[in-house]
Motif scaffolding. Structure first.
Motif, PDB file in Angstrom:
ATOM      1  N   ALA A  20       0.814  -1.212   0.000  1.00 18.51           N
ATOM      2  CA  ALA A  20       0.000   0.000   0.000  1.00 18.51           C
ATOM      3  C   ALA A  20       0.847   1.261   0.000  1.00 18.51           C
ATOM      4  CB  ALA A  20      -0.928   0.002   1.220  1.00 18.51           C
ATOM      5  N   CYS A  21       2.035   1.205   0.640  1.00 15.90           N
ATOM      6  CA  CYS A  21       2.869   2.400   0.786  1.00 15.90           C
ATOM      7  C   CYS A  21       4.317   1.994   1.053  1.00 15.90           C
ATOM      8  CB  CYS A  21       2.346   3.264   1.933  1.00 15.90           C
ATOM      9  SG  CYS A  21       3.387   4.695   2.320  1.00 15.90           S
ATOM     10  N   ASP A  22       5.171   2.273   0.103  1.00 14.69           N
ATOM     11  CA  ASP A  22       6.584   1.912   0.244  1.00 14.69           C
ATOM     12  C   ASP A  22       7.230   2.655   1.413  1.00 14.69           C
ATOM     13  OD1 ASP A  22       9.045   0.787  -0.318  1.00 14.69           O
ATOM     14  OD2 ASP A  22       9.577   2.263  -1.837  1.00 14.69           O
ATOM     15  N   HIS A  23       6.810   3.887   1.658  1.00 16.69           N
ATOM     16  CA  HIS A  23       7.406   4.677   2.737  1.00 16.69           C
ATOM     17  C   HIS A  23       7.098   4.085   4.103  1.00 16.69           C
ATOM     18  CE1 HIS A  23       9.292   8.215   4.402  1.00 16.69           C
ATOM     19  NE2 HIS A  23       8.252   8.446   5.167  1.00 16.69           N
ATOM     20  N   LEU A  24       5.994   3.349   4.211  1.00 14.85           N
ATOM     21  CA  LEU A  24       5.647   2.725   5.485  1.00 14.85           C
ATOM     22  C   LEU A  24       6.729   1.757   5.937  1.00 14.85           C
ATOM     23  CD1 LEU A  24       3.686   2.164   7.794  1.00 14.85           C
ATOM     24  CD2 LEU A  24       2.439   0.608   6.280  1.00 14.85           C
ATOM     25  N   ALA A  25       7.319   1.028   4.994  1.00 15.67           N
ATOM     26  CA  ALA A  25       8.408   0.110   5.342  1.00 15.67           C
ATOM     27  C   ALA A  25       9.600   0.880   5.901  1.00 15.67           C
ATOM     28  CB  ALA A  25       8.826  -0.698   4.119  1.00 15.67           C
ATOM     29  N   THR A  26       9.887   2.048   5.334  1.00 14.73           N
ATOM     30  CA  THR A  26      10.984   2.886   5.825  1.00 14.73           C
ATOM     31  C   THR A  26      10.721   3.314   7.266  1.00 14.73           C
ATOM     32  OG1 THR A  26      11.462   3.723   3.609  1.00 14.73           O
ATOM     33  CG2 THR A  26      12.248   5.042   5.465  1.00 14.73           C
ATOM     34  N   LEU A  27       9.507   3.757   7.537  1.00 13.83           N
ATOM     35  CA  LEU A  27       9.162   4.218   8.886  1.00 13.83           C
ATOM     36  C   LEU A  27       9.243   3.083   9.900  1.00 13.83           C
ATOM     37  CD1 LEU A  27       6.119   6.478   7.965  1.00 13.83           C
ATOM     38  CD2 LEU A  27       8.374   7.248   8.722  1.00 13.83           C
ATOM     39  N   GLU A  28       8.761   1.905   9.515  1.00 14.12           N
ATOM     40  CA  GLU A  28       8.779   0.779  10.440  1.00 14.12           C
ATOM     41  C   GLU A  28      10.205   0.284  10.701  1.00 14.12           C
ATOM     42  OE1 GLU A  28       6.495  -0.822  12.315  1.00 14.12           O
ATOM     43  OE2 GLU A  28       5.151   0.823  11.805  1.00 14.12           O
ATOM     44  N   MET A  29      11.041   0.273   9.670  1.00 17.70           N
ATOM     45  CA  MET A  29      12.428  -0.129   9.877  1.00 17.70           C
ATOM     46  C   MET A  29      13.153   0.861  10.782  1.00 17.70           C
ATOM     47  SD  MET A  29      13.848  -1.773   6.308  1.00 17.70           S
ATOM     48  CE  MET A  29      13.343  -0.404   5.268  1.00 17.70           C
ATOM     49  N   GLY A  30      12.861   2.151  10.610  1.00 19.42           N
ATOM     50  CA  GLY A  30      13.468   3.163  11.473  1.00 19.42           C
ATOM     51  C   GLY A  30      13.017   3.017  12.910  1.00 19.42           C
ATOM     52  N   ARG A  31      11.750   2.653  13.101  1.00 17.93           N
ATOM     53  CA  ARG A  31      11.245   2.425  14.456  1.00 17.93           C
ATOM     54  C   ARG A  31      11.978   1.262  15.110  1.00 17.93           C
ATOM     55  NH1 ARG A  31       8.231  -1.356  16.400  1.00 17.93           N
ATOM     56  NH2 ARG A  31       7.646  -2.129  14.325  1.00 17.93           N
ATOM     57  N   VAL A  32      12.123   0.160  14.372  1.00 19.93           N
ATOM     58  CA  VAL A  32      12.804  -1.019  14.905  1.00 19.93           C
ATOM     59  C   VAL A  32      14.260  -0.694  15.230  1.00 19.93           C
ATOM     60  CG1 VAL A  32      13.618  -3.341  14.339  1.00 19.93           C
ATOM     61  CG2 VAL A  32      11.280  -2.667  13.768  1.00 19.93           C
ATOM     62  N   ALA A  33      14.875   0.162  14.402  1.00 25.71           N
ATOM     63  CA  ALA A  33      16.273   0.537  14.619  1.00 25.71           C
ATOM     64  C   ALA A  33      16.445   1.574  15.724  1.00 25.71           C
ATOM     65  CB  ALA A  33      16.871   1.075  13.317  1.00 25.71           C
ATOM     66  N   GLY A  34      15.330   2.087  16.271  1.00 27.49           N
ATOM     67  CA  GLY A  34      15.400   3.061  17.351  1.00 27.49           C
ATOM     68  C   GLY A  34      15.627   4.485  16.899  1.00 27.49           C
ATOM     69  N   LEU A  35      15.408   4.765  15.614  1.00 25.31           N
ATOM     70  CA  LEU A  35      15.633   6.115  15.092  1.00 25.31           C
ATOM     71  C   LEU A  35      14.477   7.050  15.411  1.00 25.31           C
ATOM     72  CD1 LEU A  35      17.136   5.265  11.578  1.00 25.31           C
ATOM     73  CD2 LEU A  35      18.341   5.756  13.719  1.00 25.31           C
ATOM     74  N   TRP A  36      13.282   6.510  15.526  1.00 26.42           N
ATOM     75  CA  TRP A  36      12.101   7.302  15.854  1.00 26.42           C
ATOM     76  C   TRP A  36      11.037   6.386  16.421  1.00 26.42           C
ATOM     77  CZ3 TRP A  36      14.013   8.046  10.622  1.00 26.42           C
ATOM     78  CH2 TRP A  36      13.623   7.047   9.738  1.00 26.42           C
ATOM     79  N   GLU A  37      10.002   7.000  16.988  1.00 21.96           N
ATOM     80  CA  GLU A  37       8.918   6.225  17.588  1.00 21.96           C
ATOM     81  C   GLU A  37       7.638   6.401  16.786  1.00 21.96           C
ATOM     82  OE1 GLU A  37       8.362   7.224  21.653  1.00 21.96           O
ATOM     83  OE2 GLU A  37      10.366   6.575  22.285  1.00 21.96           O
ATOM     84  N   ARG A  38       6.836   5.365  16.782  1.00 22.10           N
ATOM     85  CA  ARG A  38       5.535   5.454  16.118  1.00 22.10           C
ATOM     86  C   ARG A  38       4.647   6.405  16.916  1.00 22.10           C
ATOM     87  NH1 ARG A  38       3.134   0.035  16.227  1.00 22.10           N
ATOM     88  NH2 ARG A  38       4.416  -0.456  14.408  1.00 22.10           N
ATOM     89  N   PRO A  39       3.930   7.295  16.243  1.00 25.88           N
ATOM     90  CA  PRO A  39       3.047   8.235  16.958  1.00 25.88           C
ATOM     91  C   PRO A  39       1.958   7.485  17.726  1.00 25.88           C
ATOM     92  CG  PRO A  39       3.296   8.861  14.638  1.00 25.88           C
ATOM     93  CD  PRO A  39       3.901   7.500  14.786  1.00 25.88           C
ATOM     94  N   HIS A  40       1.554   8.077  18.842  1.00 22.41           N
ATOM     95  CA  HIS A  40       0.433   7.511  19.577  1.00 22.41           C
ATOM     96  C   HIS A  40      -0.842   7.813  18.804  1.00 22.41           C
ATOM     97  CE1 HIS A  40       2.779   6.401  23.075  1.00 22.41           C
ATOM     98  NE2 HIS A  40       3.325   7.606  23.081  1.00 22.41           N
ATOM     99  N   ARG A  41      -1.564   6.752  18.481  1.00 23.34           N
ATOM    100  CA  ARG A  41      -2.800   6.953  17.719  1.00 23.34           C
ATOM    101  C   ARG A  41      -3.837   7.669  18.589  1.00 23.34           C
ATOM    102  NH1 ARG A  41      -5.255   4.668  13.319  1.00 23.34           N
ATOM    103  NH2 ARG A  41      -3.687   3.032  13.081  1.00 23.34           N
ATOM    104  N   ARG A  42      -4.404   8.738  18.020  1.00 22.67           N
ATOM    105  CA  ARG A  42      -5.457   9.438  18.746  1.00 22.67           C
ATOM    106  C   ARG A  42      -6.715   8.569  18.777  1.00 22.67           C
ATOM    107  NH1 ARG A  42      -9.076  11.582  15.116  1.00 22.67           N
ATOM    108  NH2 ARG A  42      -8.411  11.631  12.929  1.00 22.67           N
ATOM    109  N   ASP A  43      -7.522   8.783  19.796  1.00 22.82           N
ATOM    110  CA  ASP A  43      -8.766   8.021  19.898  1.00 22.82           C
ATOM    111  C   ASP A  43      -9.664   8.348  18.711  1.00 22.82           C
ATOM    112  OD1 ASP A  43      -7.946   6.906  22.262  1.00 22.82           O
ATOM    113  OD2 ASP A  43      -8.874   8.457  23.509  1.00 22.82           O
ATOM    114  N   ASP A  44     -10.053   7.328  17.999  1.00 21.23           N
ATOM    115  CA  ASP A  44     -10.912   7.494  16.830  1.00 21.23           C
ATOM    116  C   ASP A  44     -12.112   6.577  16.999  1.00 21.23           C
ATOM    117  OD1 ASP A  44     -12.179   7.431  14.344  1.00 21.23           O
ATOM    118  OD2 ASP A  44     -10.306   7.881  13.279  1.00 21.23           O
ATOM    119  N   PRO A  45     -13.276   7.133  17.348  1.00 18.82           N
ATOM    120  CA  PRO A  45     -14.461   6.305  17.581  1.00 18.82           C
ATOM    121  C   PRO A  45     -14.829   5.438  16.374  1.00 18.82           C
ATOM    122  CG  PRO A  45     -14.832   8.559  18.341  1.00 18.82           C
ATOM    123  CD  PRO A  45     -13.544   8.559  17.580  1.00 18.82           C
ATOM    124  N   THR A  46     -14.580   5.949  15.181  1.00 17.69           N
ATOM    125  CA  THR A  46     -14.926   5.188  13.980  1.00 17.69           C
ATOM    126  C   THR A  46     -14.078   3.929  13.874  1.00 17.69           C
ATOM    127  OG1 THR A  46     -15.569   7.213  12.809  1.00 17.69           O
ATOM    128  CG2 THR A  46     -15.107   5.261  11.472  1.00 17.69           C
TER     129      THR A  46
END
Length: 271
Positions: A20-46
């Motif tokens: 769905a999104c090539d950039h998503l793999a980049t973000l997830e690999m960076g998270r695993v490597a400790g370069l950044w953290e995944r944002p806290h998902r805001r509460d979404d009733p839907t």
């Protein structure tokens, strides 16, 4: 995507997300490597409501199978955050298969590189396998949507590949139970070549950029997956900081690419 025992472990969600999104793999690999953290998902009733309805749909289908008199073995899925826990759940699944359970709920697979959690495995007493003799298993998932999406099939292909390693024969059918309780069956072999191609491309991408995710040449272009992606706030901020053309309401990706080729790469330049 996670590190277990020093090994990067991939899942069906990672593969579908990459498609769905090539950039998503980049973000997830960076998270695993400790370069950044995944944002806290805001509460979404839907989203919460969709998740609740999805759980109810799955539970209703499980009750239906039990009402039909089938033996159901449920595999514990909680706290599978270590390699040992995953291997234990995978062994529990294998034991249930060897004992010939009619249905295995939340079946777990783990080959050291890929993990998978299939909603259901169905016994096929008419289809023998090297591992279990007179029977084998097919794989199924429940989805709340009323139409079968590509991602659902690809997810099942991941489970089918892991299942084949265990039972020694490819499953014949991939089944998606949609929100209207209809069972949609697809021959696994019809999608095998496409799945191998996508998985190979994904694994090549991971090997290439895992050592330096920050250097991966990807950009957070808006896609349909953004609506449900936890990283969406990060990507939106990146586009705003870059004065990206996607900020223009109604501007299509192809229009952005054409403008870029003409030297117009920012909202200010377009103005």
């Amino acid at each position: 995507m996670q590190l277990l025992d020093g090994q990067l472990v991939l899942s069906a969600t990672d593969l579908v997300g990459y498609l769905a999104c090539d950039h998503l793999a980049t973000l997830e690999m960076g998270r695993v490597a400790g370069l950044w953290e995944r944002p806290h998902r805001r509460d979404d009733p839907t989203i919460e409501l969709i998740q609740q309805k999805g759980d109810l749909h799955e539970a209703a289908y499980l009750d239906r199978l039990r009402a039909e008199g089938r033996t159901v073995v449920e595999i514990r899925k909680d706290n599978l955050k270590t390699g040992d826990a995953l291997r234990s759940a995978a062994q529990e699944t294998l034991t249930a298969m060897r004992e010939g359970a009619d249905v295995i709920f939340q079946a777990t697979f783990f080959d050291g590189r890929w993990r998978g959690h299939a909603d259901f495995l169905f016994k096929r007493p008419d289809r023998p396998s090297p591992a279990f003799g007179a029977w084998s298993y097919d794989v199924a998932d429940t989805k709340l949507a009323r139409a079968v999406k590509t991602g659902a099939i690809l997810q099942l292909c991941v489970y089918a590949g892991l299942l084949a390693q265990v039972q020694g024969v490819e499953p014949e059918w991939l089944t998606v139970v949609t929100g209207d309780r209809e069972e949609h069956r697809y021959r696994a072999e019809d999608f095998a070549a496409y799945f191998r191609y996508i998985r190979s491309r994904f694994e090549t991408r991971i090997v290439r950029d895992a050592a330096d995710p920050a250097g991966a040449q990807t950009y957070p272009n808006p896609v349909d997956h953004c609506r449900v992606c936890a990283w969406s706030p990060t990507c939106i901020q990146r586009r705003r900081d870059d004065d990206h053309l996607s900020i223009v309401a109604g501007l299509r990706r192809v229009d952005t690419e054409r403008l870029n080729k003409s030297g117009i790469t920012t909202l200010s330049a377009l103005a």
